[in-house]
Write a protein that holds these residues in place. Structure first.
Motif: not given
Length: 450
Positions: A75-80, A118-122, A129-135, A153-162
């Motif tokens: 797997p590859r990850y993007l982290v903000c 799977t990507s994360y916003i740290y 307050p910003q964490i709640r807004i992003l969620e 419908g493109t077949g691309y899957d993504l889960e995003l977490y704060v």
């Protein structure tokens, strides 16, 4: 009026909601990327844009993406990196607060380009307050079909977490951030291996700043070549600047890179000048870790050219007479401000935030704080000034991460440009407790260096 790409609709009522953001053209970049472009084509658009990392380093974003290793079955990850902890910098917080879907959309586009599912916003821990807004924004995007399984419908899957951070400045350094994200103490890793090869959970990872990721949205909407037409030379596009200190209109401004520094400080469109008829004494242009410059060197280069708000122009002259754009934390000081007290204050911060892993930083930041405390409080000696320079040089370049450099540069530059003010503090220890050195010659026109 300067062209705006990120803050165009910032004043539209309800823009923080999915419904209004969508009405204003939101998520078009996701539709375009996922339905008409391959991941490689998205990377090429970002390369063509010339976008450079907006977190401080200014490294070309598309090039950074192209370094990502792509081993089969891993797997590859993007982290903000939303840990925004640099003193004087608050533009990412502003973006997350008022137009969070710009970041969410950018995360989807960027994750698709990198092949991350799977990507994360740290987010810095104090920014609840910003964490709640992003969620809330993530939940809205998911309900609209832009996150989860088979997006559009493109077949691309993504889960995003704060993920809330621990409230440590050091976790703004990408490898310390990854350690923290894995549940460990936020200590920087020795590189290599770099995160692009072995990052989060030892998998290929890209870490990008909030503004960098949000900027991919107009790049995909308008095309990389159009984005590259804005700005000057290798400083392309727009940049968010956090303006603070002694200015009439502090706040977050989106500038086209290339605006003259003098215009940014004095024009009504931006900072509106210095309050109460005072004169400008000094500026920290890119957050507390970049070299401070006196008024005459921030407005013009040592060769007499107007200084521009670009990576190259601010760096003109190297550290002898230049500085860095950094994270865009623009702090202005008027004639009544004390450079010694300001430098001591910055050093207190870096001593407190050092993770302690490297001896030069762990010990050196404490020494600098103590010596500056003595000078500021009337107990310094002339030899202390040279001692500070020596300690800063011994920290710089000798630590695992750049926190050591961040602590050393403000001290070295303050003494380089304002040494007479430090000497006045030593010679007039008691008087310095009740009055400041003043503007002195720091705004006097310079003789151009030919």
């Amino acid at each position: 009026m300067a062209r705006k790409l990120l803050l165009t609709h910032i004043d539209v009522p309800g823009i923080q909601t999915y419904e209004v953001y969508r009405q204003k053209g939101g998520y078009r970049a996701v539709e375009k990327a996922l339905k008409t472009l391959t991941p490689e084509e998205v990377v090429e658009e970002v390369k063509a844009s010339g976008l450079r990392g907006r977190g401080g380093a200014g490294f070309p974003t598309g090039m950074k993406w192209s370094f990502l290793a792509k081993p089969e079955g891993v797997p590859r990850y993007l982290v903000c990196n939303a840990d925004e902890s640099e003193p004087g910098t608050f533009k990412d917080r502003y973006l997350m607060t008022y137009i969070p879907h710009a970041l969410i959309e950018g995360m989807i586009v960027s994750s698709y380009a990198l092949g991350a599912h799977t990507s994360y916003i740290y987010v810095r821990g104090e920014m609840m307050p910003q964490i709640r807004i992003l969620e809330r924004a993530i939940a809205e995007a998911r309900n609209a079909g832009f996150l989860g399984k088979n997006i559009l419908g493109t077949g691309y899957d993504l889960e995003l977490y704060v993920q809330p951070g621990g409230g440590a400045y050091i976790c703004g350094e990408e490898t310390a951030l990854l350690e923290s994200l894995e549940g460990k103490r936020g200590n920087p890793r020795i590189k290599p291996p770099f995160p692009a090869v072995s990052g989060l959970y030892n998998c290929p990872t890209v870490v990008n700043n909030v503004e960098s990721i949000a900027a991919t949205v107009p790049i995909i909407n308008d095309g990389g070549e159009e984005y590259a037409k804005i700005g000057v030379g290798r400083s392309t596009g727009t940049k968010l600047i956090s303006a603070g200190g002694n200015v009439n209109k502090p706040g977050v401004y989106e500038i086209e890179l290339g605006v003259p520094v003098e215009e940014f400080i004095y024009s009504d469109e931006y900072c509106g000048g210095i309050p109460n008829g005072k004169r400008l004494k000094a500026v920290v242009a890119g957050g507390s870790s970049v070299p401070i410059l006196p008024a005459n060197l921030i407005v013009k280069t040592a060769s007499g050219e107007p200084r521009l708000m670009t990576y190259e122009s601010l760096a003109d002259g190297g550290f002898e007479s230049g500085t860095m754009l950094g994270s865009g934390g623009f702090i202005a000081f008027d004639e009544d401000q004390c450079i010694v007290r300001n430098t001591w204050n910055f050093t207190r911060f870096y001593h407190h935030e050092s993770c302690g892993q490297c001896s030069p930083c762990r010990e050196g930041t404490g020494w600098m704080e103590k010596v500056l405390h003595n000078i500021e409080h009337g107990h310094g000696s002339y030899s202390d000034i040279d001692l500070l320079v020596n300690v800063a040089k011994n920290i710089e370049g000798n630590t695992i991460c750049p926190l050591g450099d961040a602590a050393a540069w403000p001290v070295g530059s303050a003494i380089r440009h304002f040494r007479d003010e430090f000497e006045w503090h030593v010679a007039n220890g008691q008087e310095a407790q009740t009055r400041n050195y003043g503007l002195a010659h720091y705004a006097d026109p310079l003789e151009p260096v030919v």
